[in-house]
Design a protein around this motif. Structure first.
Motif, short mmCIF file in Angstrom:
data_model
loop_
_atom_site.label_atom_id
_atom_site.label_comp_id
_atom_site.label_asym_id
_atom_site.label_seq_id
_atom_site.Cartn_x
_atom_site.Cartn_y
_atom_site.Cartn_z
N THR A 92 4.37 22.93 65.99
CA THR A 92 5.05 22.09 66.98
C THR A 92 5.87 22.93 67.94
N THR A 93 6.55 23.94 67.42
CA THR A 93 7.40 24.79 68.25
C THR A 93 6.58 25.76 69.09
N LEU A 94 5.45 26.18 68.54
CA LEU A 94 4.67 27.24 69.16
C LEU A 94 3.81 26.75 70.32
N LEU A 95 3.31 25.53 70.26
CA LEU A 95 2.38 25.05 71.28
C LEU A 95 2.95 25.10 72.70
N PRO A 96 4.20 24.64 72.93
CA PRO A 96 4.75 24.76 74.29
C PRO A 96 4.88 26.22 74.74
N ARG A 97 5.22 27.10 73.80
CA ARG A 97 5.32 28.53 74.13
C ARG A 97 3.95 29.11 74.48
N LEU A 98 2.94 28.71 73.71
CA LEU A 98 1.58 29.18 74.00
C LEU A 98 1.13 28.70 75.37
N TRP A 99 1.42 27.45 75.69
CA TRP A 99 1.06 26.92 77.00
C TRP A 99 1.75 27.71 78.12
N ASN A 100 3.03 28.04 77.93
CA ASN A 100 3.75 28.81 78.95
C ASN A 100 3.13 30.20 79.15
N THR A 101 2.75 30.84 78.05
CA THR A 101 2.12 32.16 78.16
C THR A 101 0.78 32.06 78.86
N LEU A 102 -0.03 31.06 78.52
CA LEU A 102 -1.32 30.88 79.17
C LEU A 102 -1.15 30.55 80.65
N PHE A 103 -0.12 29.79 80.99
CA PHE A 103 0.16 29.46 82.39
C PHE A 103 0.47 30.72 83.18
N LEU A 104 1.31 31.57 82.62
CA LEU A 104 1.66 32.83 83.28
C LEU A 104 0.44 33.74 83.39
N ALA A 105 -0.33 33.86 82.31
CA ALA A 105 -1.51 34.72 82.33
C ALA A 105 -2.57 34.20 83.31
N PHE A 106 -2.71 32.88 83.40
CA PHE A 106 -3.71 32.30 84.30
C PHE A 106 -3.42 32.68 85.75
N TRP A 107 -2.18 32.53 86.18
CA TRP A 107 -1.87 32.82 87.57
C TRP A 107 -1.89 34.31 87.86
N GLY A 174 8.08 18.94 82.93
CA GLY A 174 8.55 18.09 84.01
C GLY A 174 9.05 18.85 85.22
N MET A 175 9.02 20.17 85.16
CA MET A 175 9.47 20.99 86.29
C MET A 175 8.46 20.87 87.43
N PRO A 176 8.90 20.66 88.68
CA PRO A 176 7.96 20.58 89.80
C PRO A 176 7.08 21.83 89.88
N PHE A 177 5.83 21.61 90.24
CA PHE A 177 4.85 22.69 90.19
C PHE A 177 5.24 23.87 91.08
N HIS A 178 5.69 23.60 92.30
CA HIS A 178 6.02 24.70 93.22
C HIS A 178 7.24 25.48 92.75
N ILE A 179 8.16 24.80 92.09
CA ILE A 179 9.33 25.50 91.55
C ILE A 179 8.93 26.36 90.35
N LYS A 180 7.98 25.85 89.57
CA LYS A 180 7.48 26.63 88.43
C LYS A 180 6.78 27.89 88.91
N LEU A 181 5.97 27.76 89.96
CA LEU A 181 5.31 28.94 90.52
C LEU A 181 6.32 29.95 91.04
N ASN A 182 7.38 29.44 91.67
CA ASN A 182 8.44 30.33 92.15
C ASN A 182 9.12 31.05 90.99
N ALA A 183 9.29 30.34 89.86
CA ALA A 183 9.96 30.93 88.71
C ALA A 183 9.14 32.04 88.07
N ILE A 184 7.80 31.92 88.09
CA ILE A 184 6.96 32.93 87.44
C ILE A 184 6.48 34.00 88.41
N ALA A 185 6.93 33.97 89.65
CA ALA A 185 6.41 34.90 90.66
C ALA A 185 6.62 36.35 90.25
#
Length: 318
Positions: A92-107, A174-185
């Motif tokens: 339960t704790t790991l899945l959101p973290r895994l998604w965040n890592t995959l999101f960063l790696a994807f971009w 729930g973070m807006p997509f463009h703000i999330k992209l700015n955060a991982i830039a």
């Protein structure tokens, strides 16, 4: 076709066997971490009786081989266990973290892969010229700098001096997509620079190797332009090694994010792993290590399968 199927089946079987061996190494490595998890949970003032009771409750008194097979059985059924320090389900704790890592790696991959291939094609088109030397020099400079140094440089210039991007890459549901992209830039840029040079140089080398072929000389004699020769003849025949190196670097983008995530305090798998290594939370360390190993081995299998399928001698046997 039967030859291709046999080769793919062998490679997948070898990958499964390798993952099993890696799981043994991960479990053994986690067991020899320094410190006592019971002591870290209860604190230095805990009594010996309280420590003994907690170790018994956590199953730490069981033989290592028994705990390994219990852990392996849970993994095979989708249960990664419970974190010792928080008593929360790891899955339960790991899945959101895994998604965040995959999101960063994807971009990071979405930027680095087309950019590396484009730069490789340009380097071949203008080989031994100023453009080729500039691209090769940039690649050599970027690959010579360690990730942590690049990360701190990006923070200093773009977060502190220019204040274009945040120095702490915080993302949440729930973070807006463009703000999330700015955060991982910034962390994405650090990852791009870490893999760009390798992919570009391998693309250049693979295409140059094909350019020595006889059919390339024939195309030149027909009067085709250098760009069309590279695009229509050299690049398609060099695609197998290029795919191989791209997939291997994709594996690095997922597995090699630990340093970058720690520098930018990014809530991904790497940061989660470092936090729980410090607490000697063995089940979490084992779970994250196994997921990283599975991703790396899985993408290596994909690279090998792509190379097998792209081999014309196997696709069109005589």
């Amino acid at each position: 076709m039967s030859t291709i199927v046999i080769l793919i089946a062998r490679r997948v079987a070898l990958g499964v066997l390798l993952l099993f061996a890696v799981s043994v190494l991960i479990f053994a490595g986690a067991q020899i971490l320094p410190g006592d998890v019971a002591q870290s949970i209860l604190g230095q003032s805990a009594t010996p009786e309280a420590l003994a009771n907690l170790r018994r409750e956590l199953g730490l008194n069981e033989p290592a081989i028994v705990r390994y097979f219990q852990w392996l059985e849970g993994v095979l059924t989708g249960d990664l266990g419970t974190a010792l320090t928080t008593r929360q389900e790891i899955t339960t704790t790991l899945l959101p973290r895994l998604w965040n890592t995959l999101f960063l790696a994807f971009w990071a991959a979405a930027v680095s892969v087309p950019l590396a291939i484009t730069l490789g094609l340009l380097a071949v088109r203008y080989r031994n010229g100023p453009i080729d030397k500039a691209i090769s020099g940039f690649a050599l400079a970027s690959t010579s700098l360690p990730e942590f140094f690049v990360g701190y440089l990006l923070i200093f210039f773009f977060a502190v001096k220019l204040q274009w991007f945040p120095s702490i890459s915080t993302v949440y549901d729930g973070m807006p997509f463009h703000i999330k992209l700015n955060a991982i830039a910034l962390p994405a840029t650090a990852l791009v620079l870490s893999v760009l040079a390798h992919m570009m140089r391998m693309t250049r080398a693979a295409i140059l190797n094909v350019m020595q072929s006889a059919y390339i000389e024939t195309a030149e004699l027909k009067g085709l332009s250098a760009f069309n020769i590279i695009r229509k003849h050299a690049f398609p025949n060099a695609i197998a090694p290029i795919i191989n190196v791209v997939v291997l670097n994709l594996a690095f983008l997922v597995v090699g994010v630990v340093v970058v995530e720690v520098i930018f305090v990014y809530p991904g798998m790497g940061q989660y792993l470092v936090d729980h290594v410090a607490k000697r939370d063995v089940p979490v360390v084992q779970a994250v290590g196994l997921i990283f190993a599975a991703v790396y081995i899985g993408l290596n299998i994909v690279a090998d399968v792509a190379a097998i399928v792209a081999n014309p001698r196997l696709r069109h046997p005589k």
